[in-house]
Design a protein around this motif. Structure first.
Motif, PDB file in Angstrom:
ATOM      1  N   ARG A 164       0.835  -1.209   0.000  1.00  0.00           N
ATOM      2  CA  ARG A 164       0.000   0.000   0.000  1.00  0.00           C
ATOM      3  C   ARG A 164       0.866   1.255   0.000  1.00  0.00           C
ATOM      4  NH1 ARG A 164      -2.564   3.918   2.194  1.00  0.00           N
ATOM      5  NH2 ARG A 164      -4.827   4.204   1.996  1.00  0.00           N
ATOM      6  N   ASP A 165       1.828   1.311   0.911  1.00  0.00           N
ATOM      7  CA  ASP A 165       2.686   2.496   0.994  1.00  0.00           C
ATOM      8  C   ASP A 165       3.529   2.659  -0.265  1.00  0.00           C
ATOM      9  OD1 ASP A 165       1.645   2.910   3.472  1.00  0.00           O
ATOM     10  OD2 ASP A 165       3.365   2.128   4.574  1.00  0.00           O
ATOM     11  N   GLY A 166       4.077   1.520  -0.753  1.00  0.00           N
ATOM     12  CA  GLY A 166       4.948   1.578  -1.941  1.00  0.00           C
ATOM     13  C   GLY A 166       4.205   2.032  -3.182  1.00  0.00           C
ATOM     14  N   ILE A 167       3.039   1.422  -3.422  1.00  0.00           N
ATOM     15  CA  ILE A 167       2.262   1.755  -4.620  1.00  0.00           C
ATOM     16  C   ILE A 167       1.763   3.202  -4.548  1.00  0.00           C
ATOM     17  CG2 ILE A 167       0.099   1.247  -5.839  1.00  0.00           C
ATOM     18  CD1 ILE A 167       0.550  -1.702  -5.117  1.00  0.00           C
ATOM     19  N   GLU A 168       1.264   3.573  -3.387  1.00  0.00           N
ATOM     20  CA  GLU A 168       0.730   4.932  -3.249  1.00  0.00           C
ATOM     21  C   GLU A 168       1.829   5.972  -3.429  1.00  0.00           C
ATOM     22  OE1 GLU A 168      -2.714   6.739  -0.458  1.00  0.00           O
ATOM     23  OE2 GLU A 168      -0.941   6.056   0.589  1.00  0.00           O
ATOM     24  N   ASP A 169       3.022   5.680  -2.903  1.00  0.00           N
ATOM     25  CA  ASP A 169       4.133   6.621  -3.031  1.00  0.00           C
ATOM     26  C   ASP A 169       4.518   6.816  -4.494  1.00  0.00           C
ATOM     27  OD1 ASP A 169       6.296   8.214  -1.935  1.00  0.00           O
ATOM     28  OD2 ASP A 169       7.605   6.617  -2.662  1.00  0.00           O
ATOM     29  N   VAL A 170       4.611   5.713  -5.230  1.00  0.00           N
ATOM     30  CA  VAL A 170       4.998   5.815  -6.648  1.00  0.00           C
ATOM     31  C   VAL A 170       3.898   6.496  -7.464  1.00  0.00           C
ATOM     32  CG1 VAL A 170       5.626   4.488  -8.708  1.00  0.00           C
ATOM     33  CG2 VAL A 170       6.485   3.791  -6.479  1.00  0.00           C
ATOM     34  N   ASN A 199       2.070   8.829  -6.709  1.00  0.00           N
ATOM     35  CA  ASN A 199       2.063  10.281  -6.523  1.00  0.00           C
ATOM     36  C   ASN A 199       3.247  10.973  -7.186  1.00  0.00           C
ATOM     37  OD1 ASN A 199      -0.319  10.345  -5.002  1.00  0.00           O
ATOM     38  ND2 ASN A 199       0.778   9.860  -3.111  1.00  0.00           N
ATOM     39  N   LYS A 200       4.112  10.174  -7.844  1.00  0.00           N
ATOM     40  CA  LYS A 200       5.272  10.763  -8.516  1.00  0.00           C
ATOM     41  C   LYS A 200       4.817  11.536  -9.764  1.00  0.00           C
ATOM     42  CE  LYS A 200       8.505   8.670  -5.955  1.00  0.00           C
ATOM     43  NZ  LYS A 200       9.433   9.390  -5.093  1.00  0.00           N
ATOM     44  N   ASP A 201       5.638  12.502 -10.132  1.00  0.00           N
ATOM     45  CA  ASP A 201       5.292  13.348 -11.284  1.00  0.00           C
ATOM     46  C   ASP A 201       5.198  12.559 -12.584  1.00  0.00           C
ATOM     47  OD1 ASP A 201       5.194  15.507  -9.635  1.00  0.00           O
ATOM     48  OD2 ASP A 201       7.249  16.167 -10.045  1.00  0.00           O
ATOM     49  N   PHE A 202       6.113  11.563 -12.766  1.00  0.00           N
ATOM     50  CA  PHE A 202       6.106  10.854 -14.056  1.00  0.00           C
ATOM     51  C   PHE A 202       4.837  10.014 -14.226  1.00  0.00           C
ATOM     52  CE2 PHE A 202       7.020   6.336 -13.302  1.00  0.00           C
ATOM     53  CZ  PHE A 202       7.407   6.339 -11.968  1.00  0.00           C
ATOM     54  N   ILE A 203       4.235   9.577 -13.105  1.00  0.00           N
ATOM     55  CA  ILE A 203       2.971   8.836 -13.204  1.00  0.00           C
ATOM     56  C   ILE A 203       1.842   9.783 -13.646  1.00  0.00           C
ATOM     57  CG2 ILE A 203       1.243   7.522 -11.909  1.00  0.00           C
ATOM     58  CD1 ILE A 203       3.796   5.980 -12.383  1.00  0.00           C
ATOM     59  N   LEU A 204       1.844  10.985 -13.086  1.00  0.00           N
ATOM     60  CA  LEU A 204       0.845  11.977 -13.505  1.00  0.00           C
ATOM     61  C   LEU A 204       1.007  12.313 -14.982  1.00  0.00           C
ATOM     62  CD1 LEU A 204       1.036  14.354 -10.382  1.00  0.00           C
ATOM     63  CD2 LEU A 204      -0.692  12.609 -10.875  1.00  0.00           C
ATOM     64  N   TYR A 205       2.282  12.351 -15.427  1.00  0.00           N
ATOM     65  CA  TYR A 205       2.536  12.635 -16.848  1.00  0.00           C
ATOM     66  C   TYR A 205       1.996  11.508 -17.728  1.00  0.00           C
ATOM     67  CZ  TYR A 205       5.106  13.003 -21.220  1.00  0.00           C
ATOM     68  OH  TYR A 205       5.432  13.052 -22.550  1.00  0.00           O
ATOM     69  N   LEU A 206       2.240  10.253 -17.296  1.00  0.00           N
ATOM     70  CA  LEU A 206       1.756   9.107 -18.077  1.00  0.00           C
ATOM     71  C   LEU A 206       0.230   9.107 -18.145  1.00  0.00           C
ATOM     72  CD1 LEU A 206       4.134   6.315 -16.716  1.00  0.00           C
ATOM     73  CD2 LEU A 206       4.122   7.276 -19.009  1.00  0.00           C
ATOM     74  N   LYS A 207      -0.409   9.457 -17.035  1.00  0.00           N
ATOM     75  CA  LYS A 207      -1.882   9.503 -17.028  1.00  0.00           C
ATOM     76  C   LYS A 207      -2.394  10.577 -17.984  1.00  0.00           C
ATOM     77  CE  LYS A 207      -2.954   7.706 -12.410  1.00  0.00           C
ATOM     78  NZ  LYS A 207      -3.499   8.011 -11.090  1.00  0.00           N
ATOM     79  N   LYS A 247       3.603  -1.698 -15.616  1.00  0.00           N
ATOM     80  CA  LYS A 247       4.926  -1.406 -16.164  1.00  0.00           C
ATOM     81  C   LYS A 247       5.713  -0.354 -15.389  1.00  0.00           C
ATOM     82  CE  LYS A 247       4.158  -2.750 -20.966  1.00  0.00           C
ATOM     83  NZ  LYS A 247       4.245  -2.332 -22.369  1.00  0.00           N
ATOM     84  N   HIS A 248       5.033   0.458 -14.616  1.00  0.00           N
ATOM     85  CA  HIS A 248       5.752   1.574 -13.981  1.00  0.00           C
ATOM     86  C   HIS A 248       5.615   1.596 -12.454  1.00  0.00           C
ATOM     87  CE1 HIS A 248       6.517   3.276 -17.958  1.00  0.00           C
ATOM     88  NE2 HIS A 248       5.251   3.003 -18.261  1.00  0.00           N
ATOM     89  N   VAL A 249       4.401   1.377 -11.960  1.00  0.00           N
ATOM     90  CA  VAL A 249       4.204   1.484 -10.507  1.00  0.00           C
ATOM     91  C   VAL A 249       4.810   0.282  -9.781  1.00  0.00           C
ATOM     92  CG1 VAL A 249       2.503   1.614  -8.657  1.00  0.00           C
ATOM     93  CG2 VAL A 249       2.127   2.887 -10.772  1.00  0.00           C
ATOM     94  N   LEU A 250       4.432  -0.917 -10.208  1.00  0.00           N
ATOM     95  CA  LEU A 250       4.920  -2.123  -9.514  1.00  0.00           C
ATOM     96  C   LEU A 250       6.447  -2.244  -9.524  1.00  0.00           C
ATOM     97  CD1 LEU A 250       2.399  -5.033 -10.199  1.00  0.00           C
ATOM     98  CD2 LEU A 250       3.039  -3.995  -8.030  1.00  0.00           C
TER      99      LEU A 250
END
Length: 328
Positions: free
Chosen positions: A212-218, A220-228, A240-243
């Protein structure tokens, strides 16, 4: 594979071998200097001193500790752990009869822990702040702090005593030999459900929090927001990116957890009367079966080292940038 990688792998294997050597040396010295003589229960006051000495010689404890240790090292490098005082047969043969139960419990348990922890973490994140999220968080804390023997007794009381739908102990039924092949599998499975739950629920609670902590932390990263914002689907981003970016601490814990499970699930095996390595080791310590204790310690240390090594290789496979850090 480059020479540098090969060198680091060999260096890691060498350090693992050194740790293994130190562990069995320490166990050998501690058990030899501890009070109590395993041959005494086989020596009667009526025996002549010569015959009593023969008994001690048959246990290989008639020489000074140093010479016992030298002989022990000579034998262990040839895979000879000696004869069990209690079972009167080669130690490795006895272990081979107890090991399958522990292997089965450990491998199934680590799979359940990781799967349950992962999927409950995802569900908790999706329902963040809601009832499910709060329920999982509270439950994970309760499960993690509950001692294994308490959890086991609660499960036995509920499912074996009150509901009477699962057996409370043993690895198989007394009519096991009369069952068909499918019936035997079902019989063993029914005997393993409660031990597996006892072993897995606290670990699943631990992995739930890591996931939970690991997935939630990743996430919230900027590159995840960019991918979305670029239109990638949530499934692809997660897979491919969070896990891959959240697994490093989880795999470290999984390696340690699997090692401990493989080294003998002591409390669970005792509560459910399962013939595994944990019970064998405790019985051997109580009966002062020196060769068996040392062999069990050796197997346990070997499993812990191997499981950590395997999970480190998995981490390197996921993120090749860290191979030098992991293997050095």
């Amino acid at each position: 594979m480059t020479k540098e990688k090969l060198y680091l792998i060999l260096k890691r294997l060498l350090s693992s071998f050194l740790i293994l050597f130190l562990v069995i040396t320490l166990v050998f010295i501690l058990i030899r200097i501890s009070p109590g003589d395993p041959s005494l229960k086989y020596i009667s006051p009526k025996l002549s001193p010569e015959l009593a000495q023969e008994v001690r010689k048959s246990f290989n404890i008639d020489e000074p500790i140093f010479f016992q240790y030298i002989n022990f090292l000579k034998n262990i490098f040839t895979g000879n752990f000696g004869i069990s005082y209690e079972y009167r047969m080669p130690v490795l043969k006895v272990i081979s009869e107890f090991l399958p139960v522990t292997l089965m419990l450990a491998l199934f348990s680590i799979l359940i822990q990781l799967s349950l922890g992962y999927y409950t973490a995802l569900l908790s994140i999706k329902r963040k702040g809601g009832f499910i999220d709060k329920l999982f968080k509270k439950s994970s804390i309760i499960l993690y702090v509950t001692p294994g023997f308490v959890l086991g007794l609660i499960l036995v009381f509920l499912f074996a005593v009150q509901l009477d739908i699962l057996p409370s102990n043993g690895f198989k039924s007394i009519y096991f030999d009369d069952l068909s092949f499918i019936g035997k599998i079902k019989d063993i499975a029914s005997h393993l459900i409660l031990p597996l739950l006892t072993l897995s629920l606290p670990g699943a609670a631990l992995f739930f929090n890591y996931f939970r902590d690991g997935i939630e932390d990743v996430m919230n990263k900027d590159f995840i927001l960019y991918l979305k914002s670029s239109g990638f689907s949530d499934k692809i981003i997660l897979r491919k990116h969070v896990l891959p970016n959240s697994l490093k601490p989880i795999l470290s814990v999984a390696g340690i957890e699997l090692g401990f499970l493989l080294s003998g699930t002591l409390v669970t095996e005792v509560i459910f009367s399962l013939p595994g390595m944990g019970r064998l080791m405790i019985a051997s310590i109580l009966s002062r079966d020196f060769p068996m204790v040392i062999a069990c310690a050796y197997i346990s240390a070997l499993f812990i080292i191997l499981s950590n090594f395997i999970f480190d290789l998995i981490k390197v496979k996921i993120d090749r940038r860290i191979w030098k850090e992991i293997l050095s």
